[in-house]
Design a protein around this motif. Structure first.
Motif, PDB file in Angstrom:
ATOM      1  N   ALA A 169       0.855  -1.188   0.000  1.00  0.00           N
ATOM      2  CA  ALA A 169       0.000   0.000   0.000  1.00  0.00           C
ATOM      3  C   ALA A 169       0.891   1.239   0.000  1.00  0.00           C
ATOM      4  O   ALA A 169       1.872   1.308   0.738  1.00  0.00           O
ATOM      5  CB  ALA A 169      -0.909   0.001   1.229  1.00  0.00           C
ATOM      6  N   THR A 170       0.584   2.183  -0.873  1.00  0.00           N
ATOM      7  CA  THR A 170       1.318   3.452  -0.927  1.00  0.00           C
ATOM      8  C   THR A 170       0.272   4.555  -1.068  1.00  0.00           C
ATOM      9  O   THR A 170      -0.919   4.266  -1.269  1.00  0.00           O
ATOM     10  CB  THR A 170       2.276   3.513  -2.149  1.00  0.00           C
ATOM     11  N   PRO A 171       0.696   5.824  -0.973  1.00  0.00           N
ATOM     12  CA  PRO A 171      -0.287   6.900  -1.159  1.00  0.00           C
ATOM     13  C   PRO A 171      -0.990   6.828  -2.514  1.00  0.00           C
ATOM     14  O   PRO A 171      -2.043   7.421  -2.697  1.00  0.00           O
ATOM     15  CB  PRO A 171       0.561   8.170  -1.033  1.00  0.00           C
ATOM     16  N   SER A 172      -0.431   6.075  -3.477  1.00  0.00           N
ATOM     17  CA  SER A 172      -1.059   5.971  -4.803  1.00  0.00           C
ATOM     18  C   SER A 172      -2.091   4.846  -4.912  1.00  0.00           C
ATOM     19  O   SER A 172      -2.755   4.727  -5.947  1.00  0.00           O
ATOM     20  CB  SER A 172       0.009   5.728  -5.882  1.00  0.00           C
ATOM     21  N   GLY A 173      -2.193   3.995  -3.908  1.00  0.00           N
ATOM     22  CA  GLY A 173      -3.152   2.900  -3.986  1.00  0.00           C
ATOM     23  C   GLY A 173      -2.592   1.635  -3.363  1.00  0.00           C
ATOM     24  O   GLY A 173      -1.659   1.703  -2.562  1.00  0.00           O
ATOM     25  N   LYS A 174      -3.171   0.487  -3.728  1.00  0.00           N
ATOM     26  CA  LYS A 174      -2.603  -0.747  -3.194  1.00  0.00           C
ATOM     27  C   LYS A 174      -2.768  -1.924  -4.153  1.00  0.00           C
ATOM     28  O   LYS A 174      -3.593  -1.893  -5.055  1.00  0.00           O
ATOM     29  CB  LYS A 174      -3.190  -1.070  -1.823  1.00  0.00           C
ATOM     30  N   ARG A 175      -1.965  -2.935  -3.925  1.00  0.00           N
ATOM     31  CA  ARG A 175      -2.004  -4.148  -4.732  1.00  0.00           C
ATOM     32  C   ARG A 175      -1.803  -5.325  -3.784  1.00  0.00           C
ATOM     33  O   ARG A 175      -1.081  -5.218  -2.796  1.00  0.00           O
ATOM     34  CB  ARG A 175      -0.854  -4.165  -5.741  1.00  0.00           C
ATOM     35  N   GLU A 176      -2.418  -6.480  -4.143  1.00  0.00           N
ATOM     36  CA  GLU A 176      -2.232  -7.663  -3.306  1.00  0.00           C
ATOM     37  C   GLU A 176      -1.594  -8.794  -4.088  1.00  0.00           C
ATOM     38  O   GLU A 176      -1.960  -9.047  -5.240  1.00  0.00           O
ATOM     39  CB  GLU A 176      -3.583  -8.109  -2.729  1.00  0.00           C
ATOM     40  N   ASN A 177      -0.669  -9.460  -3.417  1.00  0.00           N
ATOM     41  CA  ASN A 177      -0.017 -10.652  -3.995  1.00  0.00           C
ATOM     42  C   ASN A 177       0.524 -10.431  -5.393  1.00  0.00           C
ATOM     43  O   ASN A 177       0.288 -11.228  -6.299  1.00  0.00           O
ATOM     44  CB  ASN A 177      -1.003 -11.829  -4.000  1.00  0.00           C
ATOM     45  N   ILE A 178       1.244  -9.330  -5.562  1.00  0.00           N
ATOM     46  CA  ILE A 178       1.855  -9.090  -6.869  1.00  0.00           C
ATOM     47  C   ILE A 178       3.302  -9.601  -6.866  1.00  0.00           C
ATOM     48  O   ILE A 178       3.910  -9.795  -5.818  1.00  0.00           O
ATOM     49  CB  ILE A 178       1.810  -7.597  -7.270  1.00  0.00           C
ATOM     50  N   LEU A 179       3.802  -9.784  -8.074  1.00  0.00           N
ATOM     51  CA  LEU A 179       5.158 -10.317  -8.232  1.00  0.00           C
ATOM     52  C   LEU A 179       6.194  -9.389  -7.595  1.00  0.00           C
ATOM     53  O   LEU A 179       6.198  -8.188  -7.847  1.00  0.00           O
ATOM     54  CB  LEU A 179       5.443 -10.467  -9.740  1.00  0.00           C
ATOM     55  N   GLY A 180       7.034  -9.967  -6.754  1.00  0.00           N
ATOM     56  CA  GLY A 180       8.074  -9.178  -6.098  1.00  0.00           C
ATOM     57  C   GLY A 180       9.272 -10.044  -5.750  1.00  0.00           C
ATOM     58  O   GLY A 180       9.447 -11.137  -6.284  1.00  0.00           O
ATOM     59  N   GLY A 181      10.107  -9.537  -4.831  1.00  0.00           N
ATOM     60  CA  GLY A 181      11.314 -10.264  -4.422  1.00  0.00           C
ATOM     61  C   GLY A 181      12.553  -9.670  -5.068  1.00  0.00           C
ATOM     62  O   GLY A 181      12.529  -9.266  -6.235  1.00  0.00           O
ATOM     63  N   SER A 182      13.645  -9.651  -4.308  1.00  0.00           N
ATOM     64  CA  SER A 182      14.845  -8.968  -4.805  1.00  0.00           C
ATOM     65  C   SER A 182      15.366  -9.593  -6.102  1.00  0.00           C
ATOM     66  O   SER A 182      15.715  -8.882  -7.047  1.00  0.00           O
ATOM     67  CB  SER A 182      15.941  -8.989  -3.732  1.00  0.00           C
ATOM     68  N   ALA A 183      15.390 -10.922  -6.180  1.00  0.00           N
ATOM     69  CA  ALA A 183      15.943 -11.564  -7.378  1.00  0.00           C
ATOM     70  C   ALA A 183      15.054 -11.333  -8.593  1.00  0.00           C
ATOM     71  O   ALA A 183      15.531 -11.355  -9.733  1.00  0.00           O
ATOM     72  CB  ALA A 183      16.143 -13.058  -7.139  1.00  0.00           C
ATOM     73  N   THR A 184      13.768 -11.093  -8.358  1.00  0.00           N
ATOM     74  CA  THR A 184      12.858 -10.808  -9.471  1.00  0.00           C
ATOM     75  C   THR A 184      13.202  -9.471 -10.107  1.00  0.00           C
ATOM     76  O   THR A 184      13.365  -9.361 -11.330  1.00  0.00           O
ATOM     77  CB  THR A 184      11.401 -10.770  -8.960  1.00  0.00           C
ATOM     78  N   TYR A 185      13.298  -8.432  -9.268  1.00  0.00           N
ATOM     79  CA  TYR A 185      13.644  -7.098  -9.796  1.00  0.00           C
ATOM     80  C   TYR A 185      15.026  -7.117 -10.454  1.00  0.00           C
ATOM     81  O   TYR A 185      15.231  -6.562 -11.524  1.00  0.00           O
ATOM     82  CB  TYR A 185      13.638  -6.060  -8.675  1.00  0.00           C
ATOM     83  N   LEU A 186      15.967  -7.774  -9.766  1.00  0.00           N
ATOM     84  CA  LEU A 186      17.325  -7.862 -10.306  1.00  0.00           C
ATOM     85  C   LEU A 186      17.317  -8.508 -11.684  1.00  0.00           C
ATOM     86  O   LEU A 186      17.957  -8.023 -12.626  1.00  0.00           O
ATOM     87  CB  LEU A 186      18.210  -8.690  -9.365  1.00  0.00           C
ATOM     88  N   SER A 187      16.571  -9.602 -11.808  1.00  0.00           N
ATOM     89  CA  SER A 187      16.588 -10.362 -13.065  1.00  0.00           C
ATOM     90  C   SER A 187      15.883  -9.600 -14.179  1.00  0.00           C
ATOM     91  O   SER A 187      16.371  -9.540 -15.309  1.00  0.00           O
ATOM     92  CB  SER A 187      15.915 -11.720 -12.859  1.00  0.00           C
ATOM     93  N   LEU A 188      14.723  -9.027 -13.865  1.00  0.00           N
ATOM     94  CA  LEU A 188      13.994  -8.278 -14.894  1.00  0.00           C
ATOM     95  C   LEU A 188      14.836  -7.110 -15.402  1.00  0.00           C
ATOM     96  O   LEU A 188      14.870  -6.826 -16.595  1.00  0.00           O
ATOM     97  CB  LEU A 188      12.656  -7.768 -14.336  1.00  0.00           C
ATOM     98  N   ALA A 189      15.522  -6.424 -14.478  1.00  0.00           N
ATOM     99  CA  ALA A 189      16.327  -5.267 -14.886  1.00  0.00           C
ATOM    100  C   ALA A 189      17.548  -5.711 -15.689  1.00  0.00           C
ATOM    101  O   ALA A 189      17.851  -5.160 -16.749  1.00  0.00           O
ATOM    102  CB  ALA A 189      16.749  -4.460 -13.658  1.00  0.00           C
TER     103      ALA A 189
END
Lengths: 296, 296
Positions: A11-31
């Motif tokens: 949740a952030t001031p812009s809204g919220k999301r549930e059970n979305i794709l995350g994790g450090s290795a995910t961001y690292l790999s996508l980038a």
């Protein structure tokens, strides 16, 4: 990339999301995938959506090292940010399958040249180091939890890596120094030749034995969700170095800019949403914008 | 330069000094003097040491506009800094002759092209604007006290100046926006075409209607006394623009670097001590170091 793959509720001031794709290795790999093929080592449960696996595969990411535990649940993190985005407030962490994660590097990954040890237990980072012995450029990250819980193990990791990537506040915590330069010198004394400091809206800085590179942050009017900013920076960084396959000052500086460019997009959407449709041309354009932002 | 000339007593983790030369207009003038002759408008008391007057005169600074009140005492500030240097803690402020300061711009200064309104009462800043009508480039600074006490008067000043120079935290306070870009846009809407944000160890940023320039801070291992960092930055900035006598993006960017270079030296000594022996060649060398620090 060795680290976590997760399902996040944010949740952030812009809204919220549930059970979305995350994790450090995910961001690292996508980038990193924008620049180079990626081998991902992590673990998820049987609840992990196939659509996420498809996305990762489409993006230059090999999943041989991603274990799917049939009887387990994926690591889940729930948190929120306030207006200033300064801090991630954790509501809950369910380690689930990550609790017993022992990174097993597939045989065909063991000769890799570039290795990123994302923020996991430093004891596990060391186990990876024992399995990947030929890498010519190893980057590691960490977090406040390990600095507090396992400082000695973390120090042993640092003695074996080439670059240490860390948040400014965590660097201060780890070194016990409030002055950035003193803090970096202290940490560099533990072994890594390069220290990269992630400074949030102050940008990022890279210290080698004989040079300092300081890069401003790209000014953003709207931040939707800062989750993964540091990891997408790290992924862009190592991805670019790997693509160039030359570990030299000039390449490392450009890698910092590419990392920052990707991170600046990443925070424009929840979780990995923005990285899903981000085009390489947009990254190149932002690289030029960094030139205009900082040139004199 | 219109602002304060003061005697400061300062304690920092590096030591302390009593009744040393200070005041915003002093730092501004000493810094600008590296590039251009300076006309100083301020007031001191009869206790103001002649040696300080000599120093200012030697440094390209005309003192016709510096009133010496025979029966008054010079403005005095006493304060201290803690380890992180984040904040100046005021112990005492004696306005003395500054309490009834009404800036009278000498006739021969009224045609000047470049005007810096240092941090004083915005009502007084407006009185100066009424006396200096032909200036082609006017910069003004302010502080939290005036933002709280006289926001409407400050807004009227901003409608008449070309560039507004402000600390990041004070910009946030003034605009009510935590996002830097939103804060700048709000403030720019009040009239000044250029907003320069002083960001401490994050550097400085300059916003014009269609460009942003972001400059990292020069990394320093030792800070002796941060007093006057912002004013020596401002002095170097306007001094360089005045010397080039061209108000254009390229010149303004270089001016930001020269301002930052001087500020980076200034904090290496108590009060104005470091500026007393700082050579122009050192400033030029630091300018090159900024190139190496930020280039990619």
């Amino acid at each position: 990339m060795v680290g976590s793959v997760a399902l996040d509720s944010i949740a952030t001031p812009s809204g919220k999301r549930e059970n979305i794709l995350g994790g450090s290795a995910t961001y690292l790999s996508l980038a990193a995938g924008y620049f180079s093929p990626v081998n991902l080592v992590s673990v998820v449960g049987s609840d992990f959506p196939g659509s996420h696996l498809e996305l990762l595969k489409e993006r230059n990411i090999d999943l041989k090292g991603l274990i799917i535990k049939e009887k387990g649940k994926t690591f889940r993190w729930q948190g929120y940010y306030e207006d200033d985005f300064n801090e991630a407030h954790t509501v809950s962490t369910e380690l689930n399958v990550f609790e017993n994660f022992k990174p097993e590097i597939p045989q065909e990954y063991r000769d890799c040249d570039y290795l990123f040890l994302a923020n996991i237990d430093p004891d596990l980072q060391r186990e990876v180091l024992h399995q990947v012995k030929k890498a010519k450029f190893i980057v590691c990250d960490t977090m406040n939890y390990w600095i507090t819980q396992k400082p000695e193990s973390l120090k042993k990791v640092l003695a074996e890596v080439d670059a240490f990537m860390i948040n400014e506040s965590e660097l201060r915590q780890f070194s016990g120094e409030s002055n950035l330069l003193k803090a970096v010198k202290k940490v560099m004394g533990l072994g890594s030749d390069i220290v990269v400091v992630k400074r949030g809206d102050s940008g990022a800085a890279m210290f080698t034995g004989n040079s300092i590179f300081s890069l401003s942050a790209y000014p953003l009017e709207i931040i939707v969700d800062p989750t993964g900013a540091g990891d997408s920076f790290g992924g862009g960084f190592i991805g670019y170095v790997c693509r160039q396959d030359r570990i030299e000052e000039k390449v490392l500086r450009k890698a910092m800019v590419y990392g920052s460019a990707i991170a600046s997009f990443n925070v424009g959407g929840f979780g990995t949403e923005r990285l899903k449709d981000l085009k390489f041309e947009e990254i190149e354009k932002r690289y030029q914008e960094f030139k205009e932002l900082t040139g004199f």
